[in-house]
Design a protein around this motif. Structure first.
Motif, mmCIF file in Angstrom:
data_model
loop_
_atom_site.group_PDB
_atom_site.id
_atom_site.type_symbol
_atom_site.label_atom_id
_atom_site.label_comp_id
_atom_site.label_asym_id
_atom_site.label_seq_id
_atom_site.Cartn_x
_atom_site.Cartn_y
_atom_site.Cartn_z
ATOM 1 N N PHE A 13 0.869 -1.176 0.000
ATOM 2 C CA PHE A 13 0.000 0.000 0.000
ATOM 3 C C PHE A 13 0.905 1.224 0.000
ATOM 4 N N ALA A 59 -7.211 7.209 1.502
ATOM 5 C CA ALA A 59 -7.380 5.830 1.042
ATOM 6 C C ALA A 59 -8.125 5.822 -0.289
ATOM 7 N N LEU A 61 -10.501 4.348 -2.512
ATOM 8 C CA LEU A 61 -11.571 3.348 -2.451
ATOM 9 C C LEU A 61 -12.607 3.619 -3.532
ATOM 10 N N LEU A 105 -9.255 -1.675 2.190
ATOM 11 C CA LEU A 105 -7.930 -1.571 1.564
ATOM 12 C C LEU A 105 -7.256 -2.944 1.459
#
Length: 107
Positions: A13, A59, A61, A105
């Motif tokens: 990530f 994040a 998404l 995630l």
């Protein structure tokens, strides 16, 4: 060689993040990988094990970027070549919404 002692699988990530330490301004860092209970970061300075911190990132998404701010503590901080320090942090008291984002995630 030491056996792997992680309780949760990690996933690559990579994104820009900011880490804040008590009494200091936030500093830029990069995420390396994530698990359900922590993150690995790349930092320009070494942090003390046990140090409390706050980490903020966005994040990615489902086509949008969701802001995430979470509390953590430093588990390790080791020199990593010329890239600075690899620093592992463990999440502390995640709320349900942040837990859901972290779970997404990981998928």
């Amino acid at each position: 060689m030491k056996a792997e002692t992680r309780n949760f699988p990690r996933k690559i990530f990579r994104c820009h993040a900011r880490i804040s330490l008590p009494g200091r301004p936030p500093q830029a860092c990069r995420t390396i990988d994530i698990s359900l209970n922590g993150l690995c970061l790349s930092l320009s300075e070494q942090l003390k094990v046990g140090q409390a911190c706050t980490i903020a990132f966005e994040a990615p998404l489902t086509g949008r970027h969701v802001p995430v701010v979470l509390n953590a503590k430093v588990i390790y901080s080791i020199l990593s070549g010329t890239d600075g320090f690899r620093t592992g942090v463990q999440f502390v008291q995640l709320d349900a919404a942040t837990e859901k984002i972290i779970s997404e995630l990981m998928t």
